[in-house]
Motif scaffolding. Structure first.
Motif, mmCIF file in Angstrom:
data_model
loop_
_atom_site.group_PDB
_atom_site.id
_atom_site.type_symbol
_atom_site.label_atom_id
_atom_site.label_comp_id
_atom_site.label_asym_id
_atom_site.label_seq_id
_atom_site.Cartn_x
_atom_site.Cartn_y
_atom_site.Cartn_z
ATOM 1 N N VAL A 75 0.858 -1.180 0.000
ATOM 2 C CA VAL A 75 0.000 0.000 0.000
ATOM 3 C C VAL A 75 0.896 1.233 0.000
ATOM 4 O O VAL A 75 1.760 1.390 0.867
ATOM 5 N N THR A 76 0.708 2.081 -1.008
ATOM 6 C CA THR A 76 1.486 3.312 -1.131
ATOM 7 C C THR A 76 0.577 4.507 -0.850
ATOM 8 O O THR A 76 -0.637 4.343 -0.674
ATOM 9 N N LYS A 77 1.130 5.689 -0.849
ATOM 10 C CA LYS A 77 0.328 6.893 -0.629
ATOM 11 C C LYS A 77 -0.653 7.142 -1.765
ATOM 12 O O LYS A 77 -1.648 7.842 -1.594
ATOM 13 N N THR A 78 -0.360 6.591 -2.936
ATOM 14 C CA THR A 78 -1.221 6.820 -4.097
ATOM 15 C C THR A 78 -2.105 5.619 -4.437
ATOM 16 O O THR A 78 -2.855 5.667 -5.394
ATOM 17 N N GLY A 79 -2.020 4.552 -3.665
ATOM 18 C CA GLY A 79 -2.863 3.386 -3.945
ATOM 19 C C GLY A 79 -2.135 2.081 -3.681
ATOM 20 O O GLY A 79 -1.114 2.043 -2.991
ATOM 21 N N ILE A 80 -2.651 1.019 -4.281
ATOM 22 C CA ILE A 80 -2.095 -0.321 -4.078
ATOM 23 C C ILE A 80 -1.203 -0.688 -5.252
ATOM 24 O O ILE A 80 -1.579 -0.507 -6.411
ATOM 25 N N LYS A 81 -0.021 -1.210 -4.942
ATOM 26 C CA LYS A 81 0.920 -1.654 -5.977
ATOM 27 C C LYS A 81 1.024 -3.178 -5.892
ATOM 28 O O LYS A 81 1.367 -3.742 -4.860
ATOM 29 N N GLY A 82 0.708 -3.844 -6.997
ATOM 30 C CA GLY A 82 0.722 -5.298 -7.038
ATOM 31 C C GLY A 82 2.121 -5.873 -7.051
ATOM 32 O O GLY A 82 3.015 -5.348 -7.715
ATOM 33 N N GLU A 83 2.294 -6.953 -6.313
ATOM 34 C CA GLU A 83 3.576 -7.655 -6.252
ATOM 35 C C GLU A 83 3.556 -8.960 -7.048
ATOM 36 O O GLU A 83 4.605 -9.562 -7.264
ATOM 37 N N LEU A 84 2.382 -9.402 -7.498
ATOM 38 C CA LEU A 84 2.287 -10.681 -8.220
ATOM 39 C C LEU A 84 2.420 -10.464 -9.730
ATOM 40 O O LEU A 84 1.631 -10.977 -10.523
ATOM 41 N N THR A 85 3.447 -9.722 -10.118
ATOM 42 C CA THR A 85 3.668 -9.443 -11.539
ATOM 43 C C THR A 85 4.199 -10.655 -12.290
ATOM 44 O O THR A 85 4.316 -10.616 -13.511
ATOM 45 N N ASN A 86 4.492 -11.735 -11.569
ATOM 46 C CA ASN A 86 4.877 -12.995 -12.207
ATOM 47 C C ASN A 86 3.713 -13.592 -12.991
ATOM 48 O O ASN A 86 3.912 -14.352 -13.937
ATOM 49 N N ILE A 87 2.487 -13.218 -12.631
ATOM 50 C CA ILE A 87 1.297 -13.736 -13.322
ATOM 51 C C ILE A 87 1.064 -12.896 -14.567
ATOM 52 O O ILE A 87 0.661 -11.738 -14.488
ATOM 53 N N LYS A 88 1.353 -13.487 -15.719
ATOM 54 C CA LYS A 88 1.266 -12.756 -16.987
ATOM 55 C C LYS A 88 -0.163 -12.647 -17.506
ATOM 56 O O LYS A 88 -0.493 -11.738 -18.255
ATOM 57 N N GLY B 263 -1.343 -7.091 -9.180
ATOM 58 C CA GLY B 263 -0.277 -7.157 -10.171
ATOM 59 C C GLY B 263 -0.602 -7.888 -11.456
ATOM 60 O O GLY B 263 0.247 -8.005 -12.333
ATOM 61 N N VAL B 264 -1.826 -8.369 -11.611
ATOM 62 C CA VAL B 264 -2.225 -9.091 -12.832
ATOM 63 C C VAL B 264 -2.744 -8.063 -13.831
ATOM 64 O O VAL B 264 -3.833 -7.526 -13.674
ATOM 65 N N LYS B 265 -1.966 -7.800 -14.860
ATOM 66 C CA LYS B 265 -2.317 -6.734 -15.801
ATOM 67 C C LYS B 265 -3.215 -7.196 -16.943
ATOM 68 O O LYS B 265 -3.925 -6.412 -17.552
ATOM 69 N N LYS B 266 -3.183 -8.492 -17.247
ATOM 70 C CA LYS B 266 -3.939 -8.995 -18.388
ATOM 71 C C LYS B 266 -4.857 -10.119 -17.925
ATOM 72 O O LYS B 266 -4.411 -11.058 -17.271
ATOM 73 N N ALA B 267 -6.149 -10.003 -18.258
ATOM 74 C CA ALA B 267 -7.110 -11.030 -17.851
ATOM 75 C C ALA B 267 -8.205 -11.156 -18.906
ATOM 76 O O ALA B 267 -8.544 -10.178 -19.587
ATOM 77 N N ARG B 268 -8.736 -12.354 -19.012
ATOM 78 C CA ARG B 268 -9.826 -12.624 -19.948
ATOM 79 C C ARG B 268 -10.973 -13.282 -19.195
ATOM 80 O O ARG B 268 -10.764 -14.222 -18.438
ATOM 81 N N TRP B 269 -12.180 -12.773 -19.420
ATOM 82 C CA TRP B 269 -13.379 -13.320 -18.783
ATOM 83 C C TRP B 269 -14.196 -14.088 -19.800
ATOM 84 O O TRP B 269 -14.505 -13.578 -20.872
#
Length: 194
Positions: free
Chosen positions: A113-126, A162-168
């Motif tokens: 949690v940063t001052k500007t919001g939440i930063k994802g750490e699970l960037t390993n998930i493409k 941290g998941v930037k790409k997702a398909r529903w």
């Protein structure tokens, strides 16, 4: 080869969601993909916080061994596949509890949690796939019922970890669907290049 993590959220193995799960597993096996499975109900995951679990949250700690195990599995995955029904316009409480408890705040965990919001750490998930079924038709769910899966679960929750790409992919109108429609949907999953 990718390392897939399937997160399955349904209590009944006679459900259509279970058929979807089986088809996804068959697809991955046919493409010789490595995968692990979290079956939240079968593994008796407790989605509710108790006082001690909540006390430990901001330290990035837990007293639930499944939380530690599941977060490690998320950290090792390249791709995540969720299989869940839509209940009351959103994800079931069991899956919400998975997000609440397993996604731990702290550097090297799921998010900070940063001052500007939440930063994802699970960037390993493409990439994430979210397979759902709903009693409402998909168009009704998307345009009249608020589209909670896309707007909240994918565009907010998954992005925040941290998941930037997702398909529903939704199978709508489940209650009134015919066998041929369900088989066509399952065949679509079989043919997907996950």
């Amino acid at each position: 080869m990718n390392n897939y993590l399937i997160i399955y959220c349904h209590p009944w193995n006679g459900s259509f969601n279970h058929s979807v799960l089986q088809q996804i597993i068959a697809n991955l096996k046919s493409h010789h993909q490595k995968f692990e499975l979290i079956d939240l109900y079968k593994e008796h995951f407790d989605p509710a916080y108790d006082e001690e679990e909540l006390r430990l949250f901001h330290e990035g700690k837990t007293h639930d061994p499944l939380v530690t195990k599941y977060l490690k599995m998320m950290q090792n995955a390249d791709q995540v596949i969720f299989v869940t029904p839509i209940w009351w316009n959103g994800i079931p409480g069991m899956l919400k509890g998975f997000i609440d408890k397993v996604m731990k705040e702290g550097e090297g965990l799921s998010h900070i949690v940063t001052k500007t919001g939440i930063k994802g750490e699970l960037t390993n998930i493409k990439k994430a796939y979210v397979f759902t079924s709903s009693t409402s038709p998909t168009l009704y769910y998307k345009y009249l019922a608020g589209n909670g899966i896309k707007k909240i679960f994918i565009n907010q929750t998954l992005k925040q970890i941290g998941v930037k790409k997702a398909r529903w992919i939704n199978f709508g109108n489940m209650t009134h669907s015919k066998k041929e429609q369900r088989e066509k949907y399952l065949n679509r999953i079989w043919k997907m290049n996950l």
